[in-house]
Scaffold this motif. Structure first.
Motif, PDB file in Angstrom:
ATOM      1  N   LEU A  34     -44.433  15.355  -9.130  1.00 45.29           N
ATOM      2  CA  LEU A  34     -44.389  16.508  -8.878  1.00 45.29           C
ATOM      3  C   LEU A  34     -45.228  17.503  -9.900  1.00 45.29           C
ATOM      4  CD1 LEU A  34     -43.004  18.723  -7.329  1.00 45.29           C
ATOM      5  CD2 LEU A  34     -41.390  19.028  -9.119  1.00 45.29           C
ATOM      6  N   ALA A  35     -45.435  16.745 -11.101  1.00 47.05           N
ATOM      7  CA  ALA A  35     -46.376  17.274 -11.950  1.00 47.05           C
ATOM      8  C   ALA A  35     -47.843  17.151 -11.639  1.00 47.05           C
ATOM      9  CB  ALA A  35     -46.131  16.569 -13.408  1.00 47.05           C
ATOM     10  N   ASP A  36     -48.164  15.997 -10.902  1.00 47.91           N
ATOM     11  CA  ASP A  36     -49.485  15.819 -10.781  1.00 47.91           C
ATOM     12  C   ASP A  36     -49.823  16.283  -9.165  1.00 47.91           C
ATOM     13  OD1 ASP A  36     -49.972  14.841 -12.991  1.00 47.91           O
ATOM     14  OD2 ASP A  36     -49.330  12.697 -12.419  1.00 47.91           O
ATOM     15  N   GLU A  37     -49.002  16.690  -8.435  1.00 47.52           N
ATOM     16  CA  GLU A  37     -49.169  16.775  -7.170  1.00 47.52           C
ATOM     17  C   GLU A  37     -49.192  18.409  -6.649  1.00 47.52           C
ATOM     18  OE1 GLU A  37     -50.028  16.246  -3.704  1.00 47.52           O
ATOM     19  OE2 GLU A  37     -49.312  14.300  -4.227  1.00 47.52           O
ATOM     20  N   THR A  38     -50.419  18.836  -5.773  1.00 50.15           N
ATOM     21  CA  THR A  38     -50.751  20.087  -5.442  1.00 50.15           C
ATOM     22  C   THR A  38     -50.497  20.163  -3.979  1.00 50.15           C
ATOM     23  OG1 THR A  38     -52.969  19.393  -4.993  1.00 50.15           O
ATOM     24  CG2 THR A  38     -52.450  20.073  -7.198  1.00 50.15           C
ATOM     25  N   ASP A  39     -50.281  19.295  -3.154  1.00 55.27           N
ATOM     26  CA  ASP A  39     -50.184  19.811  -1.852  1.00 55.27           C
ATOM     27  C   ASP A  39     -48.614  20.065  -1.373  1.00 55.27           C
ATOM     28  OD1 ASP A  39     -51.030  18.953   1.267  1.00 55.27           O
ATOM     29  OD2 ASP A  39     -49.131  18.037   1.073  1.00 55.27           O
ATOM     30  N   PRO A  40     -48.613  20.994  -0.881  1.00 52.38           N
ATOM     31  CA  PRO A  40     -47.514  21.803  -0.532  1.00 52.38           C
ATOM     32  C   PRO A  40     -46.194  21.018  -0.102  1.00 52.38           C
ATOM     33  CG  PRO A  40     -49.059  23.348  -0.035  1.00 52.38           C
ATOM     34  CD  PRO A  40     -49.622  22.109  -0.285  1.00 52.38           C
ATOM     35  N   ALA A  41     -46.800  20.302   1.022  1.00 50.63           N
ATOM     36  CA  ALA A  41     -45.797  19.316   1.743  1.00 50.63           C
ATOM     37  C   ALA A  41     -45.309  18.143   1.009  1.00 50.63           C
ATOM     38  CB  ALA A  41     -46.726  18.975   3.171  1.00 50.63           C
ATOM     39  N   MET A  42     -46.137  17.749   0.038  1.00 49.89           N
ATOM     40  CA  MET A  42     -45.864  16.512  -0.757  1.00 49.89           C
ATOM     41  C   MET A  42     -45.087  16.787  -2.031  1.00 49.89           C
ATOM     42  SD  MET A  42     -46.973  13.803   0.531  1.00 49.89           S
ATOM     43  CE  MET A  42     -46.585  12.581  -0.863  1.00 49.89           C
ATOM     44  N   ARG A  43     -45.190  18.050  -2.354  1.00 47.75           N
ATOM     45  CA  ARG A  43     -44.409  18.574  -3.486  1.00 47.75           C
ATOM     46  C   ARG A  43     -42.894  18.905  -2.862  1.00 47.75           C
ATOM     47  NH1 ARG A  43     -46.278  20.844  -8.040  1.00 47.75           N
ATOM     48  NH2 ARG A  43     -44.424  22.179  -8.206  1.00 47.75           N
ATOM     49  N   GLN A  44     -42.900  19.353  -1.659  1.00 47.42           N
ATOM     50  CA  GLN A  44     -41.666  19.623  -1.022  1.00 47.42           C
ATOM     51  C   GLN A  44     -40.836  18.276  -0.904  1.00 47.42           C
ATOM     52  OE1 GLN A  44     -39.758  22.456  -0.493  1.00 47.42           O
ATOM     53  NE2 GLN A  44     -38.224  20.935  -0.143  1.00 47.42           N
ATOM     54  N   ARG A  45     -41.407  17.079  -0.557  1.00 52.86           N
ATOM     55  CA  ARG A  45     -41.222  15.919  -0.380  1.00 52.86           C
ATOM     56  C   ARG A  45     -40.556  15.207  -1.703  1.00 52.86           C
ATOM     57  NH1 ARG A  45     -37.906  12.382   1.946  1.00 52.86           N
ATOM     58  NH2 ARG A  45     -38.728  10.077   1.765  1.00 52.86           N
ATOM     59  N   CYS A  46     -41.561  15.542  -2.643  1.00 53.19           N
ATOM     60  CA  CYS A  46     -40.726  15.148  -4.289  1.00 53.19           C
ATOM     61  C   CYS A  46     -39.549  15.821  -4.313  1.00 53.19           C
ATOM     62  CB  CYS A  46     -41.755  15.699  -5.258  1.00 53.19           C
ATOM     63  SG  CYS A  46     -43.374  14.407  -5.196  1.00 53.19           S
ATOM     64  N   LEU A  47     -39.639  17.244  -4.311  1.00 53.00           N
ATOM     65  CA  LEU A  47     -38.205  17.984  -4.455  1.00 53.00           C
ATOM     66  C   LEU A  47     -36.908  17.323  -3.973  1.00 53.00           C
ATOM     67  CD1 LEU A  47     -39.658  21.453  -4.665  1.00 53.00           C
ATOM     68  CD2 LEU A  47     -38.729  20.220  -6.542  1.00 53.00           C
TER      69      LEU A  47
END
Length: 209
Positions: A34-47
């Motif tokens: 999550l700290a390195d991810e900027t893509d909104p879709a991938m950040r949601q997946r991380c969450l």
């Protein structure tokens, strides 16, 4: 070989750390991603993954507090609804296991509750491809009788766990892998275990109320 209380505490801690390592490790990995991810879709997946790992960790801790610790207060009884909720939480992640709850009593003596919880965990682990887990318990003439039945496409019970449930220790003595079975044997004085089969596993135990 006799197991001292200190030995058993160490074995139990090793077992709990092993079981919690996966969901807690997933939390750590998710935070790093999550700290390195900027893509909104991938950040949601991380969450989503973080939420799932946190829920799994909390469910396991809740179960372990009842099954091994002093949760439920310092009285002689544990609310049966707490036991059911803890088992449902433990089964909620990963394999699809349907729970059949056949305990009518509102509360169970603490030793009986711990036997029930640990047998449920062992039987649930044996359902490697999911299935049905039925749990029954009732008081009969001053004795609490507990029955746990697991049925699924593939049911595997570790031979050392089987031996520990019935005899008190496995082929290598008491190890972290058989710690729950050792606790059950200590509290119940032995457990009836069905013969090895492909689809069904049955446990039976009786304790003084």
């Amino acid at each position: 070989m006799p197991v001292t209380p200190v030995d058993f505490a160490s074995l139990l801690c090793s077992r709990l750390c092993h079981d919690l390592l996966s969901p807690v490790g997933a939390l750590n990995n998710g935070l790093e991603l999550l700290a390195d991810e900027t893509d909104p879709a991938m950040r949601q997946r991380c969450l989503d993954l973080l939420n799932e790992s946190a829920r799994t960790s909390a469910n396991k801790l809740k179960f372990f507090r009842l099954a091994f610790g002093a949760a439920g207060g310092f009285g002689e009884q544990i609310d049966a609804r707490e036991c059911r909720g803890a088992i449902e939480g433990l089964l909620s992640g990963g394999r699809k296991v349907e729970l059949g709850w056949l305990v009518e009593a509102e509360a169970l003596p603490k030793p009986a509750a711990k036997v029930l919880l640990n047998l449920a965990m062992i039987a649930g682990d044996a359902l490697v491809r999911g299935g049905k887990l039925d749990i029954g318990g009732e008081e009969n003439g001053g004795t609490v009788e507990i029955v746990v039945r697991a049925e699924g496409p593939r049911v595997i019970l570790d031979p050392d766990i089987r031996r520990t449930l019935t005899e008190g220790e496995g082929s290598e003595g008491v190890t972290p892998r058989v710690a729950a079975a050792f606790l059950v044997h200590t509290l119940a004085g032995g457990v009836q275990v069905s013969e090895p089969g492909e689809n069904v596993l049955l446990f039976g135990a009786a304790l003084g109320a």
